[in-house]
Scaffold this motif. Structure first.
Motif, PDB file in Angstrom:
ATOM      1  N   ILE A   1       0.875  -1.177   0.000  1.00 34.85           N
ATOM      2  CA  ILE A   1       0.000   0.000   0.000  1.00 34.85           C
ATOM      3  C   ILE A   1       0.907   1.221   0.000  1.00 34.85           C
ATOM      4  O   ILE A   1       1.890   1.289   0.745  1.00 34.85           O
ATOM      5  N   PHE A   2       0.586   2.143  -0.895  1.00 34.57           N
ATOM      6  CA  PHE A   2       1.357   3.374  -1.035  1.00 34.57           C
ATOM      7  C   PHE A   2       0.417   4.549  -0.782  1.00 34.57           C
ATOM      8  O   PHE A   2      -0.798   4.379  -0.778  1.00 34.57           O
ATOM      9  N   ALA A   3       1.003   5.727  -0.568  1.00 33.96           N
ATOM     10  CA  ALA A   3       0.165   6.870  -0.227  1.00 33.96           C
ATOM     11  C   ALA A   3       0.392   8.042  -1.178  1.00 33.96           C
ATOM     12  O   ALA A   3       1.492   8.233  -1.700  1.00 33.96           O
ATOM     13  N   ALA A   4      -0.692   8.805  -1.395  1.00 32.61           N
ATOM     14  CA  ALA A   4      -0.575  10.102  -2.038  1.00 32.61           C
ATOM     15  C   ALA A   4      -0.967  11.127  -0.984  1.00 32.61           C
ATOM     16  O   ALA A   4      -1.877  10.873  -0.184  1.00 32.61           O
ATOM     17  N   VAL A   5      -0.268  12.256  -0.964  1.00 35.92           N
ATOM     18  CA  VAL A   5      -0.591  13.288   0.019  1.00 35.92           C
ATOM     19  C   VAL A   5      -0.976  14.573  -0.704  1.00 35.92           C
ATOM     20  O   VAL A   5      -0.306  14.990  -1.649  1.00 35.92           O
ATOM     21  N   GLY A   6      -2.103  15.154  -0.272  1.00 37.26           N
ATOM     22  CA  GLY A   6      -2.555  16.361  -0.938  1.00 37.26           C
ATOM     23  C   GLY A   6      -3.872  16.843  -0.374  1.00 37.26           C
ATOM     24  O   GLY A   6      -4.494  16.166   0.458  1.00 37.26           O
ATOM     25  N   VAL A   7      -4.287  18.022  -0.819  1.00 43.79           N
ATOM     26  CA  VAL A   7      -5.527  18.624  -0.332  1.00 43.79           C
ATOM     27  C   VAL A   7      -6.516  18.767  -1.488  1.00 43.79           C
ATOM     28  O   VAL A   7      -6.248  19.457  -2.476  1.00 43.79           O
ATOM     29  N   HIS A   8      -7.639  18.087  -1.353  1.00 40.24           N
ATOM     30  CA  HIS A   8      -8.735  18.095  -2.326  1.00 40.24           C
ATOM     31  C   HIS A   8      -9.371  19.495  -2.365  1.00 40.24           C
ATOM     32  O   HIS A   8      -9.445  20.169  -1.337  1.00 40.24           O
ATOM     33  N   PRO A   9      -9.835  19.941  -3.545  1.00 37.99           N
ATOM     34  CA  PRO A   9     -10.403  21.298  -3.648  1.00 37.99           C
ATOM     35  C   PRO A   9     -11.560  21.593  -2.690  1.00 37.99           C
ATOM     36  O   PRO A   9     -11.815  22.756  -2.372  1.00 37.99           O
ATOM     37  N   GLU A  10     -12.255  20.569  -2.221  1.00 43.48           N
ATOM     38  CA  GLU A  10     -13.349  20.828  -1.275  1.00 43.48           C
ATOM     39  C   GLU A  10     -12.862  20.898   0.165  1.00 43.48           C
ATOM     40  O   GLU A  10     -13.649  21.144   1.071  1.00 43.48           O
ATOM     41  N   GLU A  11     -11.558  20.671   0.365  1.00 45.97           N
ATOM     42  CA  GLU A  11     -11.002  20.649   1.726  1.00 45.97           C
ATOM     43  C   GLU A  11     -10.046  21.815   1.969  1.00 45.97           C
ATOM     44  O   GLU A  11      -9.241  21.768   2.895  1.00 45.97           O
ATOM     45  N   ILE A  12     -10.138  22.841   1.124  1.00 44.71           N
ATOM     46  CA  ILE A  12      -9.130  23.909   1.205  1.00 44.71           C
ATOM     47  C   ILE A  12      -9.474  24.998   2.215  1.00 44.71           C
ATOM     48  O   ILE A  12      -8.656  25.846   2.509  1.00 44.71           O
ATOM     49  N   TYR A  13     -10.691  24.955   2.735  1.00 43.10           N
ATOM     50  CA  TYR A  13     -11.089  26.029   3.638  1.00 43.10           C
ATOM     51  C   TYR A  13     -10.553  25.752   5.037  1.00 43.10           C
ATOM     52  O   TYR A  13     -10.632  24.630   5.524  1.00 43.10           O
ATOM     53  N   GLY A  14      -9.964  26.801   5.642  1.00 45.57           N
ATOM     54  CA  GLY A  14      -9.378  26.627   6.967  1.00 45.57           C
ATOM     55  C   GLY A  14      -8.006  25.971   6.941  1.00 45.57           C
ATOM     56  O   GLY A  14      -7.501  25.493   7.948  1.00 45.57           O
ATOM     57  N   LEU A  15      -7.425  25.918   5.755  1.00 42.71           N
ATOM     58  CA  LEU A  15      -6.102  25.336   5.596  1.00 42.71           C
ATOM     59  C   LEU A  15      -5.043  26.226   6.273  1.00 42.71           C
ATOM     60  O   LEU A  15      -5.095  27.441   6.148  1.00 42.71           O
ATOM     61  N   ALA A  16      -4.089  25.606   6.972  1.00 41.81           N
ATOM     62  CA  ALA A  16      -3.018  26.376   7.619  1.00 41.81           C
ATOM     63  C   ALA A  16      -2.188  27.104   6.562  1.00 41.81           C
ATOM     64  O   ALA A  16      -2.008  26.602   5.453  1.00 41.81           O
ATOM     65  N   ASP A  17      -1.674  28.286   6.914  1.00 38.67           N
ATOM     66  CA  ASP A  17      -0.862  29.064   5.972  1.00 38.67           C
ATOM     67  C   ASP A  17       0.352  28.280   5.479  1.00 38.67           C
ATOM     68  O   ASP A  17       0.781  28.452   4.342  1.00 38.67           O
ATOM     69  N   ASN A  18       0.888  27.436   6.361  1.00 38.43           N
ATOM     70  CA  ASN A  18       2.110  26.699   5.999  1.00 38.43           C
ATOM     71  C   ASN A  18       1.798  25.288   5.495  1.00 38.43           C
ATOM     72  O   ASN A  18       2.613  24.384   5.621  1.00 38.43           O
ATOM     73  N   TYR A  19       0.606  25.097   4.929  1.00 40.87           N
ATOM     74  CA  TYR A  19       0.201  23.732   4.541  1.00 40.87           C
ATOM     75  C   TYR A  19       1.162  23.111   3.518  1.00 40.87           C
ATOM     76  O   TYR A  19       1.351  21.901   3.509  1.00 40.87           O
TER      77      TYR A  19
END
Ligand SMILES: [Zn+2]
Length: 256
Positions: free
Chosen positions: A57-75
């Motif tokens: 099992i491998f992973a991808a890391v990222g932020v989906h466009p519907e999850e961008i609200y309230g994102l930390a400045d240093n994300y």
């Protein structure tokens, strides 16, 4: 033949009851490897934890466009840190989603561009999500080219597929390809060369026919593979082996 599911969400609460038994059973039987894709910082961390527990099992890391609200400045720094993990093979899923009302178009585009830049900086492929936003997605991708990326859960037209292919991108299909009303996706699949295709579930969503509406699991990729083989006029084995090869090459998977 075992299949690589290039896009799954086993961190989803729908798998809380049977996650480990299900994953182990599939890896012991019909699934060769799974890429678990993050949608937010928390779920990217969860994807990495899952990848840590299983060799394939491998992973991808990222932020989906519907999850961008309230994102930390240093994300971006946080994602960069997560992407250093040996089991992190991609930045994703990232992109644009104009499906629901009140989305912030400018902010989505900004976060999409920042994450694409991170993927390029790290030399990692990007997994692209695009819903009701084809034009803007293509504009951003063209600006960012050359780029190593895959358009996931594709259901667009053959014309759009050709534009994506011209940018050098890969295209992957979920169970949507098997849906009765998926004529557009089928027509698109016809024009995509075999060396640019990949298989995925997007589970727990997008279960293929005849399981449409049920909780989707990686094993159901077999139905999508069969449909792909039918469209391409090749054997199911040929379809699966071509898609597996593409996935290994594209994501640089080290499968044991
Ligand atoms: Zn997804």
């Amino acid at each position: 033949m075992k299949i690589i599911d290039t896009h799954a969400h086993y961190d989803d609460a729908q798998f809380d009851e049977d996650r480990d038994l299900l994953i182990q059973t599939m890896l012991d039987n019909d699934i060769m490897a799974i890429i678990n894709v993050g949608c937010s910082i928390e779920r990217s961390e969860e994807s990495l934890r899952l990848a840590q527990r299983y060799d394939n099992i491998f992973a991808a890391v990222g932020v989906h466009p519907e999850e961008i609200y309230g994102l930390a400045d240093n994300y971006i720094d946080i994602l960069r840190g997560l992407a250093q993990n040996k089991k992190a093979v991609a930045i994703g899923e990232i992109g644009l989603d104009y499906h629901y009302e009140n989305f912030d178009r400018d902010r989505q585009i900004k976060v999409f561009k920042e994450q694409l830049a991170l993927a390029k900086e790290l030399g990692l492929p990007a997994i692209i999500h695009s819903r009701d936003a084809t034009e803007d997605t293509l504009t951003v991708l063209k600006d960012a080219a050359p780029l190593k990326a895959v358009m996931h859960c594709f259901s667009g037209s053959a014309e759009t597929a050709k534009e994506i292919l011209e940018l050098g991108l890969y295209i992957s299909f979920t169970g949507v390809l098997t849906f009765k009303n998926a004529k557009k996706a089928v027509a698109a699949c016809e024009v995509i060369p075999m060396d640019r295709l990949m298989l995925e579930t997007d589970c727990p969503y997008m279960a293929p026919t005849p399981h449409r509406g049920e909780r989707c699991i990686s094993s159901m990729t077999a139905y999508t593979a069969a449909k792909l083989a039918e469209i391409k006029g090749i054997s199911v084995e040929e379809a699966i082996s071509a898609c597996n090869e593409n996935a290994v090459r594209f994501f640089g998977l080290n499968i044991t």
